[in-house]
Structures are given as structure tokens and as C-alpha cells.
Enzyme design. Sequence first.
Site, PDB file in Angstrom:
ATOM      1  N   TYR A 144      -4.759  -1.683   1.434  1.00  0.00           N
ATOM      2  CA  TYR A 144      -5.841  -1.515   2.408  1.00  0.00           C
ATOM      3  C   TYR A 144      -7.215  -1.715   1.769  1.00  0.00           C
ATOM      4  CZ  TYR A 144      -3.306   0.243   6.487  1.00  0.00           C
ATOM      5  OH  TYR A 144      -2.510   0.364   7.595  1.00  0.00           O
ATOM      6  N   LYS A 195       8.931  -0.010  -3.160  1.00  0.00           N
ATOM      7  CA  LYS A 195       9.613  -1.297  -3.182  1.00  0.00           C
ATOM      8  C   LYS A 195       9.666  -1.735  -4.650  1.00  0.00           C
ATOM      9  CE  LYS A 195      11.436  -4.880  -1.064  1.00  0.00           C
ATOM     10  NZ  LYS A 195      12.745  -4.810  -0.394  1.00  0.00           N
ATOM     11  N   ASP A 228      12.604  -0.754   2.863  1.00  0.00           N
ATOM     12  CA  ASP A 228      13.422  -1.362   3.920  1.00  0.00           C
ATOM     13  C   ASP A 228      14.596  -0.456   4.270  1.00  0.00           C
ATOM     14  OD1 ASP A 228      14.376  -1.870   1.357  1.00  0.00           O
ATOM     15  OD2 ASP A 228      14.985  -3.934   1.761  1.00  0.00           O
ATOM     16  N   ASP A 252       1.952   3.655   6.730  1.00  0.00           N
ATOM     17  CA  ASP A 252       1.451   3.263   8.055  1.00  0.00           C
ATOM     18  C   ASP A 252       2.635   2.890   8.945  1.00  0.00           C
ATOM     19  OD1 ASP A 252      -0.410   2.488  10.049  1.00  0.00           O
ATOM     20  OD2 ASP A 252      -0.103   0.395   9.481  1.00  0.00           O
ATOM     21  N   ASP A 256       4.678   5.353  12.023  1.00  0.00           N
ATOM     22  CA  ASP A 256       4.820   4.941  13.428  1.00  0.00           C
ATOM     23  C   ASP A 256       6.280   4.980  13.866  1.00  0.00           C
ATOM     24  OD1 ASP A 256       2.104   4.480  13.758  1.00  0.00           O
ATOM     25  OD2 ASP A 256       2.443   2.634  14.895  1.00  0.00           O
TER      26      ASP A 256
HETATM   27  C1  IPM Z   1      -3.361   4.556  11.495  1.00  0.00           C
HETATM   28  C2  IPM Z   1      -3.907   3.279  12.093  1.00  0.00           C
HETATM   29  C3  IPM Z   1      -4.933   2.676  11.137  1.00  0.00           C
HETATM   30  C4  IPM Z   1      -4.214   2.375   9.831  1.00  0.00           C
HETATM   31  C5  IPM Z   1      -5.642   1.422  11.635  1.00  0.00           C
HETATM   32  C6  IPM Z   1      -6.177   1.589  13.031  1.00  0.00           C
HETATM   33  C7  IPM Z   1      -6.724   0.986  10.697  1.00  0.00           C
HETATM   34  O1  IPM Z   1      -2.890   2.382  12.377  1.00  0.00           O
HETATM   35  O2  IPM Z   1      -4.140   5.517  11.337  1.00  0.00           O
HETATM   36  O3  IPM Z   1      -2.176   4.622  11.186  1.00  0.00           O
HETATM   37  O4  IPM Z   1      -3.606   1.305   9.691  1.00  0.00           O
HETATM   38  O5  IPM Z   1      -4.269   3.213   8.942  1.00  0.00           O
HETATM   39 MN    MN Z   2      -0.929   3.111  11.907  1.00  0.00          MN
END
Ligand code: IPM
Ligand code: MN
Length: 369
Positions: A144, A195, A228, A252, A256
Amino acid sequence: MKNLKFAVLPGDGIGPEVMDVALKVLRTASNKYEFSFDYDFADIGGVAIDRHGKAFPESTFKVCENSDAILFGSVGGPKWESLPPKDQPERAALLPIRKAFSLYANVRPGLLYKELTSLSPLKNERIEAGIDLVCIRELTGGIYFGQPKETRILENGDIQAIDTMVYKKSEIERITEIAISAAQLRGKKLCSVDKANVLETSVLWRKVVTEYVQKNAPEIELSHMYVDNAAMQMARDPNQFDVLLTENMFGDILSDEMAVICGSLGMLASASLGTGKNCHNLPYGLYEPAGGTAPDIAGKNLANPCAQILSAALMLRYSFGLEEAALGIENAVKKAVKDGNQTGDIAQEGVQPIGTSELGAVVIENLNA
Ligand code: IPM
Ligand code: MN
């Protein structure tokens, strides 16, 4: 009596309305658990672009700097989607605020009450007891932020873009320390995700995590998994994990995935802890719901306020040391939802959905009970 001072950054979309509920819950908690608080509002994200020309204006930085924690809503929306990606609210607000306050540790609890397993896309027989794990994501390093990060035109006219994944031993050690603390409060099981079969940063990651845990917390059961495989295992049997530890980009993605298997983004809170200490000698942190701004339902009293309320609870726990109050709020939310007080996103079969403020009112009633 402890006085808490924090910044309130509601942001865009459903941010303001769920924030309103969370502040009311905090007010009730402050009476019950005997603390006082005051806060300053500031603009962040799209509203800040509209009012100040910047997603994370200097004035907002100042408000945060003068506070002991940040309670954050959410940022972004269709109105700002035509801006260049680097100026859009998500990237132009979230990444700089993380950097500005060295918020290196993102703690995301993945929690699904056993009464709500029907909300999960996973086969319910795999998660009979619900889901309960924590993902610890490194938040200020890796691909990042690594340099160089640019797009160049090559001599032959071709175009090349580059991102750089980079980690220092010290960055890995400090996030491992957070993961150890989380594991010690839970099942003492830590799985580090990398990884290392491909990436140099992951080879270092694995070595540093292994040595650090051996030296500082030998009682923790440590395992390693390639990312993975971890993604696959999460979908197969999430409860094999207790605490997950991983770098920025893998975290990240995995967080999710964790969110979706837990049924609704509207229930998941998160804490991003910094290197700095506040005036209570506890970590400075930013607390935000894991979901987005949900522009389609914004302003309609339809949004689930639970993630924002639970984020406020995490703030009480980590930045203000008010464990009892944090637990009280968490239990009040749990009881409200289990008793069938559910917004549309979590409404089970046969349950008539209620509104944002109505669900908030039940949480407050439970807290007062
Ligand atoms: C999160 C979001 C952010 C990230 C984006 C919006 C920059 O997806 O907080 O997980 O990738 O960290
Ligand atoms: Mn995110």
C-alpha cells in the site's frame, strides 16, 4: 470520573445516521458506567471534498490530533466516483489518516451469533456454533505504501506501473505483539498468513513472527499458512482459526472474506491502533464499521447501526480502558438482535425489519435494564 475526548468523523452515506445512534448509546453507557465524554465533529471523505476541497483537510487532522481517539463513520459514494482514483474519498481520506497517526494495527473481529447463522452464505452445519475469530492486519506498510509507486513510460513507448511491497523487521514485530495480546485474551492460537513460497517480504515475515512468538509468548500455539490456502480454509471451516495475523494487502482481502461469511457487514466493527499513546496512556486509535457508506439506503433510517455502536465499544475498550462498559454495550447489541430487533440486512425469516433509530432505542433500553 474518567473523561473521554474523541473526534467524531461521520463521513458520507449512512455514516451520519449510524453515528447519531452510536453517540446516543455512548451517552447511556456513560451514565451507567460513570464516565464522561466530549467530542468534536470534523468532516472527512466526500463531504470534506465538497466543503474544503480535500478528503482529509488540515482542520480535520487538527481535531483528531487534539483528541484521544477517533470515532469514524464511512467515506465515499457515487458523487465522487468520477474523480481520479487517488483523489477519491476512500483513498484520499483513509490512507492519509492511517499514515498521519501511524495506525499500524487493524483489528477486525469476525463474529456471527449462533442464532443468526442463517445469514451466512456458508453451509450452516459448518458453523453451528456461529463464527468467532479475529483478523489482525498490518495497516501502514507493505504494498500500500512502499516506494516506488508510479506509472512510467518506457523508452519503447510501452507503459509500466509499479507498486512495491516492503517490510521491516520492526514493523513485523510490533504487529506480532498486537496479535499475541489478542491471542492471549482468547484461545491462545495464532495463525500467521503469508506467501513465503514466493515473496521475499513473506520469508522475512515468517521468520520474524516465529522468533518473536518463541521468545515472547511461547505459550501461544503458532501456525503459518499461505494466503491462498487461508482463503480456502476460511470458506471451508472458519472456526479452525482463532487469531489471524497478516500483512496489509492479504489482510484487506481476507478480512472482506471474513466479513461476508459472518453474514452482514452491518454487524462488524473494527479498530485501527496507532503507535501513539493518548493521555490515558492507552493506544490512540481509529474505530470504524467494516461496511461502506451504503449510498442506496442513506438517510432512510434503514441502515444497521450495530457496526458503528460496536466500534464505539471497541474504542472504550482499547483507547479508554473501559472494559466493563464495552462488554455492556456488546451484550446490549447481542440481546437486541437475538430478540428479533433486526434491520433489513439481518432480518431473519418471519421478522419484520425495524429502522436504524428503533434498533438503537432497543440497545439503549437493554443497556438501561
Ligand atoms: C479497507 C478498505 C481500504 C483498504 C480502501 C478503501 C483504501 O478497503 O479499509 O479495507 O484497502 O484498506
Ligand atoms: Mn478493504
